[in-house]
Design an enzyme around this catalytic site. Structure first.
Site, PDB file in Angstrom:
ATOM      1  N   GLU A  33       0.811  -1.214   0.000  1.00  0.00           N
ATOM      2  CA  GLU A  33       0.000   0.000   0.000  1.00  0.00           C
ATOM      3  C   GLU A  33       0.846   1.266   0.000  1.00  0.00           C
ATOM      4  O   GLU A  33       0.583   2.207  -0.749  1.00  0.00           O
ATOM      5  CB  GLU A  33      -0.955   0.008   1.201  1.00  0.00           C
ATOM      6  CG  GLU A  33      -2.140  -0.945   1.071  1.00  0.00           C
ATOM      7  CD  GLU A  33      -1.852  -2.363   1.555  1.00  0.00           C
ATOM      8  OE1 GLU A  33      -0.684  -2.647   1.930  1.00  0.00           O
ATOM      9  OE2 GLU A  33      -2.800  -3.186   1.569  1.00  0.00           O
TER      10      GLU A  33
ATOM     11  N   GLU B 176     -15.827   0.754 -12.511  1.00  0.00           N
ATOM     12  CA  GLU B 176     -15.809  -0.279 -13.556  1.00  0.00           C
ATOM     13  C   GLU B 176     -16.498  -1.500 -12.993  1.00  0.00           C
ATOM     14  O   GLU B 176     -16.138  -1.977 -11.911  1.00  0.00           O
ATOM     15  CB  GLU B 176     -14.363  -0.629 -13.939  1.00  0.00           C
ATOM     16  CG  GLU B 176     -14.293  -1.766 -14.955  1.00  0.00           C
ATOM     17  CD  GLU B 176     -12.880  -2.310 -15.215  1.00  0.00           C
ATOM     18  OE1 GLU B 176     -11.922  -1.514 -15.310  1.00  0.00           O
ATOM     19  OE2 GLU B 176     -12.753  -3.546 -15.306  1.00  0.00           O
TER      20      GLU B 176
END
Ligand SMILES: *[C@@H]1O[C@H](CO)[C@@H](O)[C@H](O)[C@H]1NC(C)=O
Ligand SMILES: *[C@@H]1O[C@H](CO)[C@@H](O)[C@H](O)[C@H]1NC(C)=O
Ligand SMILES: *[C@@H]1O[C@H](CO)[C@@H](O)[C@H](O)[C@H]1NC(C)=O
Ligand SMILES: *[C@@H]1O[C@H](CO)[C@@H](O)[C@H](O)[C@H]1NC(C)=O
Ligand SMILES: *[C@@H]1O[C@H](CO)[C@@H](O)[C@H](O)[C@H]1NC(C)=O
Ligand SMILES: *[C@@H]1O[C@H](CO)[C@@H](O)[C@H](O)[C@H]1NC(C)=O
Ligand SMILES: *[C@@H]1O[C@H](CO)[C@@H](O)[C@H](O)[C@H]1NC(C)=O
Ligand SMILES: *[C@@H]1O[C@H](CO)[C@@H](O)[C@H](O)[C@H]1NC(C)=O
Ligand SMILES: *[C@@H]1O[C@H](CO)[C@@H](O)[C@H](O)[C@H]1NC(C)=O
Ligand SMILES: *[C@@H]1O[C@H](CO)[C@@H](O)[C@H](O)[C@H]1NC(C)=O
Ligand SMILES: *[C@@H]1O[C@H](CO)[C@@H](O)[C@H](O)[C@H]1NC(C)=O
Ligand SMILES: CC(=O)N[C@H]1CO[C@H](CO)[C@@H](O)[C@@H]1O
Length: 550
Positions: free
Chosen positions: A194, A311
């Site tokens: 991350e 998406e």
């Protein structure tokens, strides 16, 4: 974020013993964005096919976008991105839009080696009144000098193309949570985490901002600058959204929309079926709810950067023929979109690309697929019609809980007045009409199609006994149908009028039902179809034949 609606509805399945009672409880409704809840995501490498260019604009696609704009008041917003945004490098000498090379070991659906030329950006000028996000390449952008040079070269081109009131947002990187595990080839080592992602994202977006300052400073003014991010593939992958947020992704306070992706399952996953995977309300709910749970880890009160599906579609790997391209997938799309709205997803971008099985339309003729309006588009239209013109009259959407996984129902209320505007029932029991559900030929041994009756109590508001309530249907011969689909008697087929609405002469005009004396209203819904009770429709105009709902 959550609005509570004081309406009480009782839905009962008239043909069965089960009675759905939610009397004396409040329905929790959520209000999606007033602009462009029904939106699309277009594969980066397919965008020139969908939109065309200055010499050959794709007017067919534009007609299909106009249909939705005419219903909701805003044409869909288009996110241009996907896996191929992270393959694209810039070549200033290329005299056409995109040079894509396929590696069939990695994907037979899209090129994995891509160069774009200056004319790629012409596609952004082809659809009036549409806003776009442009997806920059992070996989290569933050990895090698050609990638970084592409970022420096394309910010000026993208920002000039999006300087005409048509900028939606920027995006930097697609599904970076999969960079170290991608089945199309990892682009980061297993140590990808991350904080590493956040440092690369911040570096690149700071460069984008600096380049905009040089080339398009007007796009830094009055709230026009912002990102949809992090565009993760899903919940529970190698990188986690809450940890990414914790690591300072929004340190520069420029993330306007928290964008996440979702697929119900995969095209090649064993055991995937229409009834068992897509036309199953619990599976759809669980798939969506995982994102809400994750979001609430970041924003416990449910208020913060708005959450969208940037998406999404039915089955990843571009969908499976016989499932993702059927009328059943259109019904799934309605359930998925309305459920998402009901739990606080603010906008949904349905993904598609040239030749993709789950696409709402095929924008050009190819050896793999004929140009045309595909079944999922009719689901998009039904969602748009159910929401109505949200610019004029924003709505809140509530799920009405039903007993079975093969059915779902929703209510749309005026966000301003709480008035009930529309109710939709989606009957997701499959019904085959083609040979063994193959989508081809005609079944020789058709069984009778069950019609289920749903009864709603609509008392307590402005709806009165005797009122006429308009009925609009999403119909086809069966869940396996891939053609012959209609919304409210209209076809949007390419062959009829290049995607513009055409009322079929043989369709029912002006169907309505009457509110009974006990304030209930009943509607029969055949298996594999959806029906809207439209309280806001001017039924007398329809009955007199002087009006239409379009
Ligand atoms: C839909 O919207 C477009 C663009 O605003 C307009 O040109 C067209 O006439 C509309 N079509 C219908 C059928 O209302
Ligand atoms: C860039 O485009 C030019 C003109 O088509 C071509 O000759 C050249 O090989 C391309 N470069 C790359 C790296 O693809
Ligand atoms: C514009 O689109 C047409 C049709 O796809 C194509 O033949 C042409 O090469 C394109 N022009 C440019 C400059 O990309
Ligand atoms: C297109 O890309 C391929 C693969 O990189 C390259 O071999 C070819 O020269 C490129 N064509 C042009 C016209 O740039
Ligand atoms: C695809 O895989 C085959 C078998 O492993 C290999 O021989 C071939 O070179 C690969 N093709 C490409 C373009 O990488
Ligand atoms: C940002 O990334 C570029 C390209 O990888 C690199 O040259 C530059 O040093 C980075 N800047 C910072 C501040 O890390
Ligand atoms: C670039 O990609 C390679 C291959 O995955 C990887 O080993 C390297 O660490 C990456 N470097 C950066 C800066 O992302
Ligand atoms: C598209 O058609 C070509 C030519 O027949 C074929 O090689 C390719 O595999 C097809 N692609 C897909 C995704 O079916
Ligand atoms: C038709 O009947 C055959 C034989 O019973 C069966 O295998 C097939 O699934 C049936 N088709 C449909 C569409 O019900
Ligand atoms: C419809 O056909 C599909 C594909 O053959 C089959 O899996 C499914 O069970 C059939 N559904 C019904 C209700 O017959
Ligand atoms: C209705 O009309 C359309 C378009 O002419 C045709 O394709 C379809 O088969 C007709 N449907 C019925 C049930 O006759
Ligand atoms: C969305 C918006 O209001 N955009 C405006 C921002 O400001 C520039 C000029 O400063 C205008 O051109 C935009 O229309």
């Amino acid at each position: 974020m959550r609005a509570q609606i004081a309406y009480i509805l009782v839905a009962a399945a008239g043909t069965r013993a089960a009675k759905y009672s939610i009397q004396n409880s409040l329905i929790t409704a959520n209000q999606p964005f007033a602009d462009a809840f029904v939106s699309y995501s277009i594969e980066f490498s397919s965008f020139p096919d969908f939109a065309g260019n200055n010499s050959v604009p794709n007017t067919y696609s534009n007609n299909l976008l106009n249909n939705i704009g005419n219903l909701t008041g805003t044409k869909p917003y288009i996110r241009v991105g996907g896996n191929t945004q992270d393959y694209a490098l810039y070549n200033s000498s290329l005299d056409y839009a995109l040079n894509g090379t396929f590696n069939y070991n990695l994907s037979s659906d899209y090129p994995t080696t891509i160069f774009i030329g200056p004319s790629y950006f012409e596609s952004y000028a082809q659809w009036p009144d549409v806003k776009f996000s442009h997806g920059f390449n992070l996989a290569k952008g933050a990895n090698n000098s050609a990638g970084w040079q592409t970022l420096l070269d394309t910010v000026p081109l993208a920002c000039q193309a999006l300087s005409h009131g048509n900028l939606y947002m920027w995006e930097y990187g697609n599904e970076p949570d999969l960079y170290s595990t991608s089945s199309q080839g990892p682009v980061r080592p297993t140590t990808w985490n991350e904080s590493w992602y956040v440092s690369q994202w911040l570096n690149g977006t700071q460069q984008i901002k600096a380049s905009l300052q040089q080339s398009c400073p007007q796009l830094l003014a009055n709230g026009t600058y912002g990102y949809l991010a992090p565009s993760f593939a899903g919940v529970g992958n190698h990188l986690k959204l809450p940890a990414t947020w914790e690591a300072g992704l929004d340190k520069d306070q420029d993330i306007t929309l928290l964008s996440t992706h979702n697929y119900i399952s995969g095209a090649n996953v064993l055991g995937v079926t229409l009834q068992g995977t897509l036309l199953n309300h619990s599976i759809t709910k669980n798939s969506v709810n995982a994102h809400i749970t994750e979001y609430e880890q970041i924003f416990p009160n449910g208020s913060g950067v708005p959450l969208i599906f940037g998406e999404t579609n039915s089955l990843y790997n571009e969908g499976r023929p016989g499932l993702s391209n059927t009328f059943g997938a259109a019904l799934w799309g309605v359930d998925f979109n309305l459920y998402s709205a009901s739990v606080g997803i603010k906008r949904v971008h349905m993904h598609m690309g040239t030749n993709y099985r789950y696409g709402s339309w095929q924008p050009i003729e190819t050896v793999n697929a004929t140009i045309g309006t595909k079944a999922p588009y009719y689901g998009n239209i039904a969602v748009a019609a159910f929401l109505g013109n949200t610019l004029k009259n924003p709505v809140s959407i509530a799920e009405i809980p039903l007993a079975d996984d093969t059915e779902s129902a929703y209510a749309a209320y005026s966000a301003a007045s709480s008035e009930l505007l529309r109710t939709m029932v989606i009957n997701m029991n499959t019904y085959n009409t083609t040979l063994d559900g193959s989508g081809l030929g005609e079944a020789t041994n058709l069984t009778a199609r069950t019609v289920r009756v749903y009864t709603f109590d609509v008392g307590g508001g402005s709806i009165q006994p005797g009122d006429l309530v308009g009925v609009q249907r999403l119909s086809a011969n069966g869940s396996d149908a891939i053609t012959g689909i209609t919304w409210d008697g209209y076809s949007f087929n390419y062959e009829l009028d290049e995607g513009k609405p055409v009322r079929l002469a043989n369709s029912t005009l002006g169907e309505y039902v009457v509110v009974k004396n006990d304030s209930t209203i009943s509607i029969g819904v055949p298996d594999s179809s959806a029906a809207v009770l439209n309280f806001a429709l001017n039924v007398s105009a329809l009955v007199n034949g002087t009006g239409g709902s379009w």
